[in-house]
Scaffold this active site. Structure first.
Site, PDB file in Angstrom:
ATOM      1  N   TYR A  71      -2.231   0.548   9.888  1.00 33.83           N
ATOM      2  CA  TYR A  71      -2.404  -0.159   8.618  1.00 33.83           C
ATOM      3  C   TYR A  71      -1.130  -0.097   7.785  1.00 33.83           C
ATOM      4  O   TYR A  71      -0.603  -1.118   7.330  1.00 33.83           O
ATOM      5  CB  TYR A  71      -3.577   0.445   7.842  1.00 33.83           C
ATOM      6  CG  TYR A  71      -3.643  -0.023   6.406  1.00 33.83           C
ATOM      7  CD1 TYR A  71      -3.770  -1.374   6.097  1.00 33.83           C
ATOM      8  CD2 TYR A  71      -3.580   0.879   5.342  1.00 33.83           C
ATOM      9  CE1 TYR A  71      -3.822  -1.812   4.788  1.00 33.83           C
ATOM     10  CE2 TYR A  71      -3.643   0.466   4.034  1.00 33.83           C
ATOM     11  CZ  TYR A  71      -3.759  -0.886   3.750  1.00 33.83           C
ATOM     12  OH  TYR A  71      -3.795  -1.317   2.451  1.00 33.83           O
ATOM     13  N   THR A 127       0.810  -1.211   0.000  1.00 28.04           N
ATOM     14  CA  THR A 127       0.000   0.000   0.000  1.00 28.04           C
ATOM     15  C   THR A 127       0.843   1.261   0.000  1.00 28.04           C
ATOM     16  O   THR A 127       1.962   1.270   0.548  1.00 28.04           O
ATOM     17  CB  THR A 127      -0.918   0.018   1.240  1.00 28.04           C
ATOM     18  OG1 THR A 127      -1.573   1.285   1.333  1.00 28.04           O
ATOM     19  CG2 THR A 127      -0.130  -0.185   2.518  1.00 28.04           C
TER      20      THR A 127
END
Length: 329
Positions: free
Chosen positions: A141, A117
């Site tokens: 995250y 990501t």
């Protein structure tokens, strides 16, 4: 032999499965259906319901189906949720990836494609963001994914397999043939939420943060069509199969749109002027994330085919309409 797609019943994973099947690959999907849907897995694929943290199951699947390649999508992905539940994210995204890698080594897997990501960059000091910039994720995250990247590199060097880690920017849209799309009713993706508002499935849309250092004060993101992203995975797979070295690459278009700009396009395409309210910033949201996307083109020969925000929105809305019909039956 087959390729294992973890999380293949989910949004991005299901599109990867479609692309693999379209070119005649044998596919095994492993998904615990925590956010995915059994009906998103085409009947041509072998579906195993289970968790990537279950090493006995994973090693059985690898052995039974002769798995030598894994495309690893299974993960938790909601940034604000990661701030309130960091242990859940480190367990699901990092610990379970560690288990998957151990099982891959034991099973003789040769290639891994990892779903990473742009959140690993945090608040980057330059834009567009190149892969070699210092990594400084600002939420659990992003940290959970960066830790997994580190593990992947270390394990690959120690055990002789190769990998491609793809750092996604904002994924949006749906399969142009209408076979899959973002199906989670409570998903936080902007285009998904705006589409639901346009179709009357939500009372409206809330924009979080209007005081960012961006042209209109709202967050700016690089939106990549999910089918282009799936085909980037195919290009990564071909690269590894041909003997290519391990790589870490951005997946984006190199152009950003603000939240307000996206909302305006959804209103234009849908023809609905749905209500928009404004609230304070959400925890963990960087102001701007735009990919420097030349390396993936140079290294993999990848060329996007759906780099058009109106097309992305149009196909996302079409998928929402299809979901309405499915959910009504």
């Amino acid at each position: 032999m087959a390729i294992l797609v973890s999380g293949g019943a989910g949004y991005i994973g299901s599109h990867m499965v479609l692309e693999l099947l379209d070119r005649g690959e044998k596919v095994v999907v492993l998904d615990n259906l925590s956010t995915g849907f059994w009906w998103a897995v085409p009947p041509e694929a072998i579906f195993v319901q289970g968790d990537i943290g279950d090493q006995a199951l994973l090693e059985s699947v690898i052995a039974e189906h002769g798995i030598v390649e894994i495309a690893h999508f299974a993960a938790k992905i909601v940034v604000p949720e990661s701030v309130t539940d960091p242990l859940g994210y480190y367990h699901n995204n990092t610990v379970k990836t560690r288990n998957l890698l151990e099982s891959a080594v034991r099973g003789g897997v040769k290639h891994v494609i990892f779903s990473s990501t742009a959140a690993v960059y945090g608040e980057p000091p330059v834009s567009p963001v190149p892969e070699e910039i210092a990594l400084n994720p600002i939420n659990p995250y992003g940290r959970s994914k960066l830790m997994s990247e580190w593990m992947l590199g270390d394990v690959a060097r120690a055990h002789g397999f190769t990998y491609v880690a793809l750092r996604y920017f904002n994924v949006a849209g749906a399969d142009p043939k209408g076979r899959s799309g973002q199906s989670s009713p409570n998903a936080t993706h902007l285009i998904k939420v705006a589409g639901q508002a346009a179709l009357g499935q939500r009372d409206g849309l809330t924009v979080f943060g209007t005081d960012y250092a961006t042209p209109d004060g709202t967050c700016v993101r690089d939106y990549i069509h999910v089918t282009d992203l799936a085909r980037a995975h195919l290009a990564a797979l071909d690269h590894l199969r041909s003997g290519g070295e391990s790589l870490t690459l951005n997946c984006g278009y190199g152009r950003g749109y603000s939240v307000n700009e996206v909302v305006a396009v959804v209103k234009q395409v849908s023809g609905v002027d749905f209500p928009v309210t404004y609230a304070g910033r959400r925890a963990g949201d960087p102001a701007s994330l735009i990919a420097r996307a030349d390396r993936i083109r140079d290294e993999l020969g990848w060329r996007p085919e759906h780099d058009d925000l109106e097309e992305i929105v149009m196909q996302a809305l079409a998928w929402e309409e299809k979901l309405k019909t499915r959910n009504a039956t």
